[in-house]
Design a protein around this motif. Structure first.
Motif, PDB file in Angstrom:
ATOM      1  N   GLU A  63      -1.522  -0.616   7.051  1.00 21.52           N
ATOM      2  CA  GLU A  63      -2.127   0.504   6.323  1.00 21.52           C
ATOM      3  C   GLU A  63      -2.959   1.378   7.259  1.00 21.52           C
ATOM      4  OE1 GLU A  63      -4.267   1.296   2.071  1.00 21.52           O
ATOM      5  OE2 GLU A  63      -4.930  -0.468   3.189  1.00 21.52           O
TER       6      GLU A  63
ATOM      7  N   TRP B 217      -0.042   3.292   9.819  1.00 26.45           N
ATOM      8  CA  TRP B 217       0.915   4.293   9.333  1.00 26.45           C
ATOM      9  C   TRP B 217       0.394   5.726   9.357  1.00 26.45           C
ATOM     10  CZ3 TRP B 217       5.795   4.361   9.602  1.00 26.45           C
ATOM     11  CH2 TRP B 217       6.570   3.225   9.402  1.00 26.45           C
TER      12      TRP B 217
ATOM     13  N   PHE C 276       0.857  -1.189   0.000  1.00 32.84           N
ATOM     14  CA  PHE C 276       0.000   0.000   0.000  1.00 32.84           C
ATOM     15  C   PHE C 276       0.890   1.235   0.000  1.00 32.84           C
ATOM     16  CE2 PHE C 276       0.835  -0.885   4.434  1.00 32.84           C
ATOM     17  CZ  PHE C 276       1.153   0.364   4.939  1.00 32.84           C
ATOM     18  N   THR C 277       0.278   2.378  -0.302  1.00 31.53           N
ATOM     19  CA  THR C 277       0.961   3.661  -0.252  1.00 31.53           C
ATOM     20  C   THR C 277       0.072   4.648   0.492  1.00 31.53           C
ATOM     21  OG1 THR C 277       2.092   3.255  -2.347  1.00 31.53           O
ATOM     22  CG2 THR C 277       1.929   5.551  -1.643  1.00 31.53           C
ATOM     23  N   VAL C 278       0.666   5.431   1.389  1.00 28.90           N
ATOM     24  CA  VAL C 278      -0.034   6.520   2.068  1.00 28.90           C
ATOM     25  C   VAL C 278       0.775   7.797   1.858  1.00 28.90           C
ATOM     26  CG1 VAL C 278      -1.152   5.070   3.806  1.00 28.90           C
ATOM     27  CG2 VAL C 278       1.069   6.057   4.307  1.00 28.90           C
TER      28      VAL C 278
ATOM     29  N   ARG D 125      -1.089  -6.583   5.884  1.00 26.68           N
ATOM     30  CA  ARG D 125      -1.082  -5.342   5.092  1.00 26.68           C
ATOM     31  C   ARG D 125      -2.093  -4.346   5.646  1.00 26.68           C
ATOM     32  NH1 ARG D 125      -3.402  -2.114   0.948  1.00 26.68           N
ATOM     33  NH2 ARG D 125      -5.339  -2.865   1.788  1.00 26.68           N
ATOM     34  N   ASP D 126      -3.321  -4.799   5.887  1.00 24.06           N
ATOM     35  CA  ASP D 126      -4.375  -3.905   6.360  1.00 24.06           C
ATOM     36  C   ASP D 126      -4.038  -3.293   7.711  1.00 24.06           C
ATOM     37  OD1 ASP D 126      -5.729  -4.511   4.047  1.00 24.06           O
ATOM     38  OD2 ASP D 126      -7.286  -5.723   5.030  1.00 24.06           O
TER      39      ASP D 126
ATOM     40  N   THR E  74       5.498   3.964   0.956  1.00 19.32           N
ATOM     41  CA  THR E  74       5.026   2.713   0.382  1.00 19.32           C
ATOM     42  C   THR E  74       5.590   1.582   1.223  1.00 19.32           C
ATOM     43  OG1 THR E  74       4.968   3.666  -1.834  1.00 19.32           O
ATOM     44  CG2 THR E  74       4.996   1.258  -1.684  1.00 19.32           C
TER      45      THR E  74
END
Length: 150
Positions: free
Chosen positions: A134, A137, A19-21, A130-131, A120
């Motif tokens: 995400e 972060w 993921f990307t934030v 992953r969740d 990322t």
């Protein structure tokens, strides 16, 4: 600039979750670069637990203490471009990356008097891991922003 090549780059092909934030930070890129490479214990790691040298291929360690629980974090720097980019591996236990060597890439783009920080995180073994990262972060980056803009 002399570019040092990473020894044994991680193979993330079997761990496709990523993921990307993004967050616009108040601090300048130079301040944030130092936070990620020299001052991890001022915003993330529990003070007194950080072993880190800002060099490509250098291995690091720190802990996060939450009550009686201690969460070890291990990694190594893959790429360092002062004031622009930090890339590192990120490895934690069962409640984090589940022992997988994930990769965190932090891009720092000047924006006004602050910085657009694009993070990322790649290489998770499953959707659950992953969740969880995400969701975490954005709060971690908000804390970083608060600590580095004081």
């Amino acid at each position: 600039m002399n570019r040092i090549e990473t020894i044994c780059p991680p193979d993330l092909s079997a761990n496709p979750f990523r993921f990307t934030v993004e967050r616009v930070m108040k601090a300048a890129p130079a301040v944030l670069y130092r936070a990620w490479t020299e001052q991890f214990d001022s915003w993330f790691a529990t003070p007194g637990t950080l072993l880190m040298k800002a060099e490509v291929n250098a291995v690091f360690f720190w802990e996060v203490h939450n009550g009686e629980n201690r969460y070890a974090h291990y990694g190594r720097f893959l790429r360092l471009e002062p004031e622009h980019l930090v890339e590192l591996t990120w490895l934690t236990g069962a409640t984090g990356t589940k022992g997988a060597e994930t990769v965190v890439t932090v891009e720092l783009v000047p924006e006004g008097s602050g910085t657009l920080l694009r993070l990322t995180h790649a290489g998770f073994v499953d959707q659950e891991s992953r969740d969880g990262h995400e969701q975490a972060w954005p709060n971690v980056l908000a804390h970083l922003d608060e600590q580095m803009s004081q």
